[in-house]
Design an enzyme around this catalytic site. Structure first.
Site, PDB file in Angstrom:
ATOM      1  N   GLU A 406       1.051  -1.247  -0.056  1.00 51.50           N
ATOM      2  CA  GLU A 406       0.017   0.096   0.008  1.00 51.50           C
ATOM      3  C   GLU A 406       0.741   1.066  -0.083  1.00 51.50           C
ATOM      4  O   GLU A 406       0.548   2.040   0.783  1.00 51.50           O
ATOM      5  CB  GLU A 406      -0.882   0.155   1.203  1.00 51.50           C
ATOM      6  CG  GLU A 406      -1.981  -1.037   1.088  1.00 51.50           C
ATOM      7  CD  GLU A 406      -3.019  -1.174   2.064  1.00 51.50           C
ATOM      8  OE1 GLU A 406      -2.906  -0.180   3.199  1.00 51.50           O
ATOM      9  OE2 GLU A 406      -4.216  -1.624   2.138  1.00 51.50           O
ATOM     10  N   GLU A 481      -4.686  -8.766   0.958  1.00 48.75           N
ATOM     11  CA  GLU A 481      -5.601  -8.375   2.471  1.00 48.75           C
ATOM     12  C   GLU A 481      -7.249  -8.585   1.864  1.00 48.75           C
ATOM     13  O   GLU A 481      -7.203  -7.619   0.988  1.00 48.75           O
ATOM     14  CB  GLU A 481      -5.213  -7.026   2.989  1.00 48.75           C
ATOM     15  CG  GLU A 481      -3.945  -7.012   3.493  1.00 48.75           C
ATOM     16  CD  GLU A 481      -3.394  -5.582   3.912  1.00 48.75           C
ATOM     17  OE1 GLU A 481      -4.355  -4.854   4.254  1.00 48.75           O
ATOM     18  OE2 GLU A 481      -2.309  -5.267   4.073  1.00 48.75           O
TER      19      GLU A 481
END
Length: 925
Positions: A406, A481
């Site tokens: 991220e 995720e």
């Protein structure tokens, strides 16, 4: 090298509180061997606390709403300078026979910004809290004598946005080798399987730290788990110049290889021996597995040619009671909880793991997605990636390298793509057997996601995986995720005031999918290799969607203690091969008679029928990867689920309304542990009714006692808003003497000096320099000082850690003779409350002071300090929704460990665990 370290807090910017390190005329950065203060070899650390590693001091701190949200509001780190720097020191002996060897000090990980000294010699600095590092300390050691290592740890700054702990929270090792040796992580073993034969390639690095060139040959043996040699070979003679090194490659054939697999994690050992003439000068062992992996863009992941759907979880190194300082046995216990759920993959979010975790995954059979801490393409940043890969590439459990997570500032643009390509290409110079991955959240279809070998999708709310696969058909992918649901174990009604969230698997208001929604998406698509849930376990910090007083996350399938939340049974239904039938919620709803309660069943049977107090509420068909729901008016009694397969009744499960709490019960995960000072047992504490059923609403304080060769190292209960201590540790304080004055003994009557009314005004200041100058004729002197004690300190154990300041010494406190004619340089005197008082106490030392041998010499002029030990409260913890946890660890001796649990008004529980004698691995003493 984990045992018997000394620990004390320092300070990030107050040099006096940081033991005046770096304040000498020559500092440790100016000249070799000039470590000063707590870094000096002769620093007196006897007042410090003694402890074993691994150690996380942040886990021992209290909570504050002013502390870091990321770190679970613990009173350490940013804003808490008095508890943000820790010092560790360990004294150890090195035999004279080791002279000529190379001796390495190896750290698996220190959080963070560590500096290391050995005998006052500065070794180096490692800023990252997650990198393993080592120092060759051979020339710094006193062979045949005593040595000391000092480590300064500064956790003032965070690296992540999650709880990271503070201290030497992973193992420390000492490795001794001959000067011609295979270095740490100096081998790389790969294998290719073709039918009933495997080709194993061993790349072996050798270094020569002799002062002259050396000739040698290498012998390699591959040994299976039974100890049989299945392949071997010996090389020609090689030669290395002094301080030179090289890598040598060898190939072996292994017939009918025993492949490493999830349910059969067979491990081989490569034994590498270095021969010099007829002598074996080094033996190096490498554990590895023979297996094949394949990441296919259309069909997902394959292990040993067999399709395996990734059923993974993300996890931080973090557990109740111990914080990040997780012992090896606890790593293994946690992995087994995950595996029992059907979890087959562990993503090390978001940093390199401890080697102990990977070793456990190798042994147990758990795939690992191994993640780098921070993206970057400078040589400095790439060096961290290199250290990760070289350290971990022999682990068969590791099947994927993640270069980043991220990275919002760069992931959507050209810069991110260039950086990912650069790191990916660099990674290939280190390991071609595993692909590169990056976990991408809000930028699917561009930037990093357009160039990475294995795309990591973080959360389906950010895009369309089908469109991404259509646009990049060459790219393998998985969900790195998914989920991010918020639940509290044992809670079935949201309580915003208490900051508890119901345990039903529902989407979050912020748009994150339920676990079921996520898994259905990934299970239905072959091109998606699988998914990793955020997270396997709750962890400290990141208490979304709440802030203080909440101090834990809500994301876990298990709570911080590893107690399962209800989502575990949903996943076990569809991830494992076990039959599952589970009902939620509990059936204790006093005051809600007649109200409809949402009743869910998790199961992998074909059909389930639900009964409440004998009344059927219908039989329903279970769709794959789903669950069943009923609304049932509450009435105390019994819920019963009956499961069917192929129309045949298979099993039943019941949830009953319990009675009032009557007893405490203790249940250990094992009856025996190894008496090695490291092994442990995980003990579940239950509050039960008279029928021995766990009372799911019982929140009762339980006090623990322990007898025998065991100790408690942590307690917890999984309550996200609990501010109870996880550790009950004696408080150690150091009290210094001050305001020293002196008078010659010939000029004073000792009886007058010992009188509390004796006036020191006008006497000469004393003990404020480095001793008498050479040639001075020393004269017997009376030194008069003072120290202060609080009422709390007066109630503790007080030890005078005395150090001699001269000859023929006698010491007094408040006129009381403590010791006379002291000849030892160091002594310990226990002081007693009958002659101590709160406030100012007077100390007198009578001695003939030392004289310096040379003008540049130093002699001791400080007669030690007082160590004050304030006992902690007894170990205790409230149960949360009926449960709490105690971690019991061996103290090293064999015998019977007895744990006793008491709670007011409840029947006491006792548990016996046997500590069995074992042959322990060598320890540094």
């Amino acid at each position: 090298m984990d045992f018997d370290w000394k620990f004390s807090f320092g300070h990030p910017h107050n040099v006096e509180k940081d033991f005046n390190v770096g304040t000498s005329y020559f500092t440790y950065l100016a000249k070799a061997g000039y470590g000063d203060g707590a870094a000096a070899a002769d620093f007196d650390d006897r007042t410090w606390r003694t402890l074993d590693l691994p150690h996380d001091w942040a886990a021992e701190m209290g909570f504050s709403g002013d502390a870091s949200h990321s770190h679970g509001y613990k009173k350490a780190g940013p804003g808490f300078p008095d508890t943000s720097v820790g010092w560790y020191r360990k004294s150890f002996s090195i035999p004279e026979s080791d002279k000529g060897k190379r001796v390495f000090l190896e750290f698996d990980g220190v959080f963070r910004d560590s500096k290391v000294w050995v005998n006052g010699f500065y070794c180096g600095n490692e800023p990252s809290g997650y990198a393993s590092f080592s120092y060759d300390i051979s020339e710094y050691l006193n062979y045949g004598g005593e040595n000391v290592v000092a480590v300064r740890v500064d956790a003032s700054m965070e690296e992540g946005w999650f709880y990271e702990g503070a201290g030497i929270y992973r193992h420390v090792w000492m490795t001794k080798v001959n000067p011609l040796y295979v270095p740490q992580y100096g081998t790389f073993v790969t294998s290719e399987v073709d039918g009933d034969e495997a080709t194993v390639t061993a790349r072996v690095k050798v270094r020569n730290k002799n002062l002259g060139k050396f000739s040698f040959s290498l012998e390699n043996r591959i040994v299976n788990a039974a100890g049989d040699v299945v392949a071997q070979g010996k090389s020609d003679v090689f030669e290395l110049i002094s301080m030179g090194g090289d890598e040598y490659s060898f190939e072996f054939k292994v017939d009918n290889p025993h492949l490493w697999d999830l349910d059969d994690p067979h491990l081989y050992t490569l034994e590498t021996l270095i021969h010099n003439n007829d002598n074996v000068v080094d033996k190096f062992e490498t554990t590895f597995g023979i297996r094949t992996i394949k990441w296919d863009p259309d069909k997902g992941f394959f292990l040993n040619g067999r399709h395996v759907k990734i059923k993974g979880t993300n996890n931080h190194q973090n557990h109740a009671g111990v914080g990040t300082a997780i012992p090896d046995g606890l790593h293994e216990w946690r992995i087994r909880q995950l595996k029992d759920m059907g979890n087959n993959a562990y993503r090390t979010a978001h940093y390199p793991p401890t080697p102990a975790l990977l070793e456990a995954c190798d042994r147990i059979g758990m795939l690992v997605l191994n993640e780098n801490r921070l993206m970057g393409t400078t040589d400095y940043m790439l060096e961290y990636l290199k250290r990760l890969v070289i350290r971990d590439r022999n682990h068969p459990s590791v099947v994927l390298w993640s270069i980043g997570n991220e990275e919002w500032a760069i992931e959507n643009g050209e810069r991110g793509a260039m950086m990912a390509q650069n790191m990916q290409a660099y990674l290939k110079t280190l390991d071609t057997t595993r692909p590169a991955n990056a976990a991408v959240s809000g930028a699917w279809g561009a930037g990093i996601s357009s160039v990475i070998e294995v795309m990591g999708f973080n959360y389906l709310r950010h895009g369309d995986t089908d469109k991404h696969h259509e646009k990049f058909p060459w790219q393998a992918s998985l969900g790195t995720e998914q989920g991010s649901t918020n639940t509290t174990r044992g809670v079935y009604v949201d309580d915003q005031e208490k900051q508890y969230l119901k345990a039903y698997d529902v989407p979050t208001p912020s748009g994150f999918m339920s676990i079921q929604q996520g898994w259905q998406h990934y299970a239905d698509r072959d091109y998606l290799a699988g998914m990793c849930i955020w997270t396997g376990f709750d962890y400290r910090g990141e208490s979304t969607p709440f802030q203080y007083p909440s101090v834990l996350s809500y994301f876990g399938m298990f709570d911080l203690c590893g107690f399962p939340k209800d989502n575990v049974w949903y996943l076990k239904s569809w991830w494992s091969n076990e039959d599952v039938l589970h009902i939620l919620p509990h059936w204790n709803w006093e005051g809600r008679d007649g109200e409809e309660i949402d009743v869910w069943v998790y199961s992998n049977y074909d059909e389930v029928e639900l009964f409440a107090n004998g009344e059927s509420f219908g039989r329903k068909k279970m769709e794959p990867n789903s669950h069943l729901e009923w609304k049932v008016p509450y009435k105390a009694g019994e819920l019963k689920a009956v499961a069917y397969r192929d129309g045949k009744k298979m099993t039943t499960e019941m949830v009953e309304t319990t009675g009032d709490a009557q007893s405490v019960r203790l249940i250990a995960d094992r009856d025996f542990i190894s008496a090695d000072r490291e092994d442990l047992a995980m003990v579940t504490v239950q509050v039960t009714d008279k029928k021995e059923r766990v009372v799911p609403t019982a929140n009762r304080n339980v006090v623990f006692e322990i007898e025998g060769p065991g100790k408690i190292i942590g307690v917890g209960n999984g309550d996200p808003t609990s501010h109870e201590p996880d550790r009950f540790i004696d408080t150690y304080k150091t009290v210094s003497f001050s305001n020293w004055k002196q008078t010659f003994a010939s000029e004073s009557d000792i009886r007058e000096v010992l009188d509390p009314k004796f006036k020191v005004q006008g006497l000469k200041d004393a003990l404020n320099n480095d001793g008498l100058e050479p040639g001075t004729e020393p004269e017997k002197t009376v030194f008069i000082g003072q120290f202060k004690l609080s009422e709390e300190e007066l109630g503790g154990q007080i030890n005078w850690m005395f150090r001699g300041i001269g000859k023929n010494q006698s010491v007094y406190i408040n006129g009381k003779l403590v010791a006379a004619e002291i000849s030892d340089y160091e002594s310990v005197y226990e002081l007693h409350s009958d002659y101590l008082k709160p406030g100012v106490n007077r100390v007198v030392v009578v001695a003939t002071p030392f004289v310096k041998e040379n003008p540049w010499s130093t002699v001791n002029t400080e007669p030690g300090k007082l160590q004050v030990i304030i006992p902690s409260e007894p170990w205790q913890r409230k149960t949360f929704n009926g449960l709490s946890q105690v971690i019991v660890q061996s103290t090293g001796d064999s015998g019977e460990i007895k744990l006793i649990a008491k709670s007011d008004g409840l029947k006491t529980a006792e548990l016996v665990i046997e500590a069995n004698e074992v042959t322990a691995e060598p320890k540094v003493k």
